[in-house]
Write a protein that holds these residues in place. Structure first.
Motif, PDB file in Angstrom:
ATOM      1  N   TYR A 233      45.011  65.649  44.611  1.00  0.00           N
ATOM      2  CA  TYR A 233      44.230  66.363  45.622  1.00  0.00           C
ATOM      3  C   TYR A 233      42.890  66.823  45.053  1.00  0.00           C
ATOM      4  CZ  TYR A 233      48.544  66.883  48.359  1.00  0.00           C
ATOM      5  OH  TYR A 233      49.690  66.658  49.074  1.00  0.00           O
ATOM      6  N   LEU A 234      41.862  66.728  45.883  1.00  0.00           N
ATOM      7  CA  LEU A 234      40.574  67.368  45.616  1.00  0.00           C
ATOM      8  C   LEU A 234      40.424  68.500  46.626  1.00  0.00           C
ATOM      9  CD1 LEU A 234      37.837  67.508  44.159  1.00  0.00           C
ATOM     10  CD2 LEU A 234      36.960  65.842  45.829  1.00  0.00           C
ATOM     11  N   ILE A 235      40.263  69.736  46.129  1.00  0.00           N
ATOM     12  CA  ILE A 235      40.224  70.919  46.990  1.00  0.00           C
ATOM     13  C   ILE A 235      38.967  71.720  46.640  1.00  0.00           C
ATOM     14  CG2 ILE A 235      41.498  72.941  47.799  1.00  0.00           C
ATOM     15  CD1 ILE A 235      44.057  71.659  46.775  1.00  0.00           C
ATOM     16  N   LEU A 236      38.071  71.870  47.613  1.00  0.00           N
ATOM     17  CA  LEU A 236      36.761  72.465  47.352  1.00  0.00           C
ATOM     18  C   LEU A 236      36.484  73.629  48.288  1.00  0.00           C
ATOM     19  CD1 LEU A 236      34.740  69.113  47.245  1.00  0.00           C
ATOM     20  CD2 LEU A 236      35.593  70.399  45.262  1.00  0.00           C
ATOM     21  N   GLU A 237      35.896  74.693  47.742  1.00  0.00           N
ATOM     22  CA  GLU A 237      35.339  75.728  48.608  1.00  0.00           C
ATOM     23  C   GLU A 237      33.999  75.215  49.142  1.00  0.00           C
ATOM     24  OE1 GLU A 237      33.645  80.288  48.525  1.00  0.00           O
ATOM     25  OE2 GLU A 237      35.546  79.834  47.544  1.00  0.00           O
ATOM     26  N   GLN A 259      41.099  67.527  55.413  1.00  0.00           N
ATOM     27  CA  GLN A 259      41.196  68.689  56.297  1.00  0.00           C
ATOM     28  C   GLN A 259      40.118  69.702  55.948  1.00  0.00           C
ATOM     29  OE1 GLN A 259      45.601  69.254  55.144  1.00  0.00           O
ATOM     30  NE2 GLN A 259      45.430  70.242  57.140  1.00  0.00           N
ATOM     31  N   VAL A 260      39.551  70.339  56.956  1.00  0.00           N
ATOM     32  CA  VAL A 260      38.649  71.476  56.765  1.00  0.00           C
ATOM     33  C   VAL A 260      39.403  72.721  57.220  1.00  0.00           C
ATOM     34  CG1 VAL A 260      36.472  72.552  57.420  1.00  0.00           C
ATOM     35  CG2 VAL A 260      36.588  70.067  57.075  1.00  0.00           C
ATOM     36  N   ILE A 261      39.521  73.697  56.318  1.00  0.00           N
ATOM     37  CA  ILE A 261      40.328  74.893  56.581  1.00  0.00           C
ATOM     38  C   ILE A 261      39.422  76.108  56.709  1.00  0.00           C
ATOM     39  CG2 ILE A 261      42.057  76.436  55.567  1.00  0.00           C
ATOM     40  CD1 ILE A 261      42.471  73.157  54.283  1.00  0.00           C
ATOM     41  N   LYS A 262      39.724  76.946  57.663  1.00  0.00           N
ATOM     42  CA  LYS A 262      38.923  78.144  57.905  1.00  0.00           C
ATOM     43  C   LYS A 262      39.473  79.334  57.115  1.00  0.00           C
ATOM     44  CE  LYS A 262      37.515  76.704  62.556  1.00  0.00           C
ATOM     45  NZ  LYS A 262      36.117  76.406  62.169  1.00  0.00           N
ATOM     46  N   ASP A 263      38.585  80.305  56.846  1.00  0.00           N
ATOM     47  CA  ASP A 263      39.008  81.538  56.182  1.00  0.00           C
ATOM     48  C   ASP A 263      39.442  82.564  57.227  1.00  0.00           C
ATOM     49  OD1 ASP A 263      36.672  82.589  57.282  1.00  0.00           O
ATOM     50  OD2 ASP A 263      35.537  82.418  55.414  1.00  0.00           O
ATOM     51  N   LEU A 264      39.750  83.773  56.791  1.00  0.00           N
ATOM     52  CA  LEU A 264      40.247  84.802  57.703  1.00  0.00           C
ATOM     53  C   LEU A 264      39.202  85.216  58.736  1.00  0.00           C
ATOM     54  CD1 LEU A 264      42.244  87.061  55.210  1.00  0.00           C
ATOM     55  CD2 LEU A 264      43.164  85.438  56.884  1.00  0.00           C
ATOM     56  N   ARG A 269      35.846  77.088  55.234  1.00  0.00           N
ATOM     57  CA  ARG A 269      35.802  77.639  53.872  1.00  0.00           C
ATOM     58  C   ARG A 269      36.300  76.664  52.812  1.00  0.00           C
ATOM     59  NH1 ARG A 269      32.460  80.662  52.214  1.00  0.00           N
ATOM     60  NH2 ARG A 269      32.748  81.879  54.107  1.00  0.00           N
ATOM     61  N   VAL A 270      37.234  75.773  53.180  1.00  0.00           N
ATOM     62  CA  VAL A 270      37.836  74.874  52.193  1.00  0.00           C
ATOM     63  C   VAL A 270      37.956  73.477  52.797  1.00  0.00           C
ATOM     64  CG1 VAL A 270      39.933  74.368  50.862  1.00  0.00           C
ATOM     65  CG2 VAL A 270      39.146  76.735  51.074  1.00  0.00           C
ATOM     66  N   VAL A 271      37.713  72.465  51.975  1.00  0.00           N
ATOM     67  CA  VAL A 271      37.992  71.084  52.386  1.00  0.00           C
ATOM     68  C   VAL A 271      38.993  70.500  51.391  1.00  0.00           C
ATOM     69  CG1 VAL A 271      36.047  70.105  51.100  1.00  0.00           C
ATOM     70  CG2 VAL A 271      36.993  68.862  53.049  1.00  0.00           C
ATOM     71  N   VAL A 272      39.971  69.770  51.917  1.00  0.00           N
ATOM     72  CA  VAL A 272      41.032  69.181  51.104  1.00  0.00           C
ATOM     73  C   VAL A 272      41.118  67.689  51.410  1.00  0.00           C
ATOM     74  CG1 VAL A 272      43.490  69.198  50.529  1.00  0.00           C
ATOM     75  CG2 VAL A 272      42.353  71.319  51.223  1.00  0.00           C
ATOM     76  N   GLY A 273      41.236  66.875  50.373  1.00  0.00           N
ATOM     77  CA  GLY A 273      41.462  65.456  50.540  1.00  0.00           C
ATOM     78  C   GLY A 273      42.438  64.958  49.500  1.00  0.00           C
ATOM     79  N   GLN A 274      43.132  63.866  49.802  1.00  0.00           N
ATOM     80  CA  GLN A 274      44.136  63.325  48.888  1.00  0.00           C
ATOM     81  C   GLN A 274      43.794  61.892  48.514  1.00  0.00           C
ATOM     82  OE1 GLN A 274      48.163  63.255  50.421  1.00  0.00           O
ATOM     83  NE2 GLN A 274      49.035  63.385  48.349  1.00  0.00           N
ATOM     84  N   LEU A 275      43.985  61.577  47.238  1.00  0.00           N
ATOM     85  CA  LEU A 275      43.732  60.236  46.729  1.00  0.00           C
ATOM     86  C   LEU A 275      44.990  59.394  46.890  1.00  0.00           C
ATOM     87  CD1 LEU A 275      41.525  58.607  45.213  1.00  0.00           C
ATOM     88  CD2 LEU A 275      42.646  59.302  43.089  1.00  0.00           C
TER      89      LEU A 275
END
Length: 276
Positions: A233-237, A259-264, A269-275
């Motif tokens: 996984y690559l996980i970035l703020e 996926q683009v994930i939102k903060d509270l 706030r975060v993007v996640v991708g999988q290789l």
């Protein structure tokens, strides 16, 4: 002067220069200088304060009035339930970044390895390792001062982690199951518009994402595949307005399940991708 008079004076000085949380900041600095808690204060608020404490408090209130970040004066900041030493070599850990930690913890499993790029104070890697079992981690940063501070924070929080100086992937040799990063992502022209505490005192190298704010993302996304294990996984703020750009960038780099994930606060706030 009594404790109440000293606190009231400190609060007024901070209010006069527009410190938003003046009352809380004035209290925390009094607590630090006089080594007291709320209970002691309320029982002794009419007692006289030692002259040496008044002088020291005047100095730290003066620093805060100049917009030096509170955390650089106290030398610490709480993050993800842990205490971290901070100084002007690193960004002050922020609550927004806890979303990044949570997304890593959702995917971490025993025997996994994690690489934290642009580690700064080490707060991301240390928080992940403190809340996981059987995970190994390396934190890298271009700043030697930041690496030294991160090592200190690992000891304070009783976490085993490796930290090395590296300009992005320059000194990285192994592959990892997760690469996480909170890289510089503020557009150069926008830095001058940030709060004075940030624009004037936090390290510019940890803020400046170059012309469009995406400079370091391009480098990390492009080269991360060389350092990720299969299904890693690559996980970035990311900044609040960078979700679409990073979603596109990671898909174009052949990351899956992006996926683009939102903060509270409801901001991207975060993007996640999988290789694969």
């Amino acid at each position: 002067m009594t404790y109440k008079e000293v606190l009231d004076n400190g609060t007024e000085r901070l209010l006069d220069v527009g410190i938003v949380d003046a009352k809380n900041d004035a209290w925390l600095l009094l607590e630090m200088v006089c080594k007291i808690d709320r209970n002691y204060y309320y029982m002794h608020m009419q007692d006289e304060v030692l002259a040496e404490h008044i002088r020291e408090y005047d100095l730290v209130i003066g620093k805060r009035a100049e917009r030096v970040p509170l955390q650089y004066i106290t030398g610490e900041q709480e993050f993800y339930g842990l205490n971290f030493r901070v100084n002007s070599s690193v960004l002050v850990p922020r609550q927004d970044t806890e979303t990044l930690v949570e997304e890593v913890l959702k995917r971490i499993e025993p025997n996994m390895s994690i690489l934290d790029m642009c580690t700064g104070s080490g707060c991301i890697l240390i928080s992940v390792l403190k809340n996981s079992i059987g995970v190994s981690g390396l934190g890298i940063d271009i700043s030697k001062n930041a690496i030294n501070l991160a090592k200190e924070n690992a000891k304070i929080n009783n976490v085993v982690a490796e930290f090395e100086t590296s300009d992005l992937f320059e000194n990285v040799k192994d592959k990892y199951d997760i690469i996480v990063s909170n890289p510089p992502y503020i557009k150069t022209e926008e830095i001058q518009n940030l709060m004075p505490e940030v624009a004037m005192f936090e390290p510019i190298g940890a803020l400046d994402g170059k012309e469009d704010g995406l400079y370091f993302y391009r480098k990390i996304v492009r080269h991360s595949k060389e350092f990720l294990n299969h299904k890693g996984y690559l996980i970035l703020e990311i900044g609040y307005d960078q979700g679409k750009s990073l979603d596109l960038m990671m898909n174009q780099a052949d990351f899956k399940n992006v996926q683009v994930i939102k903060d509270l606060a409801g901001n991207d706030r975060v993007v996640v991708g999988q290789l694969e």
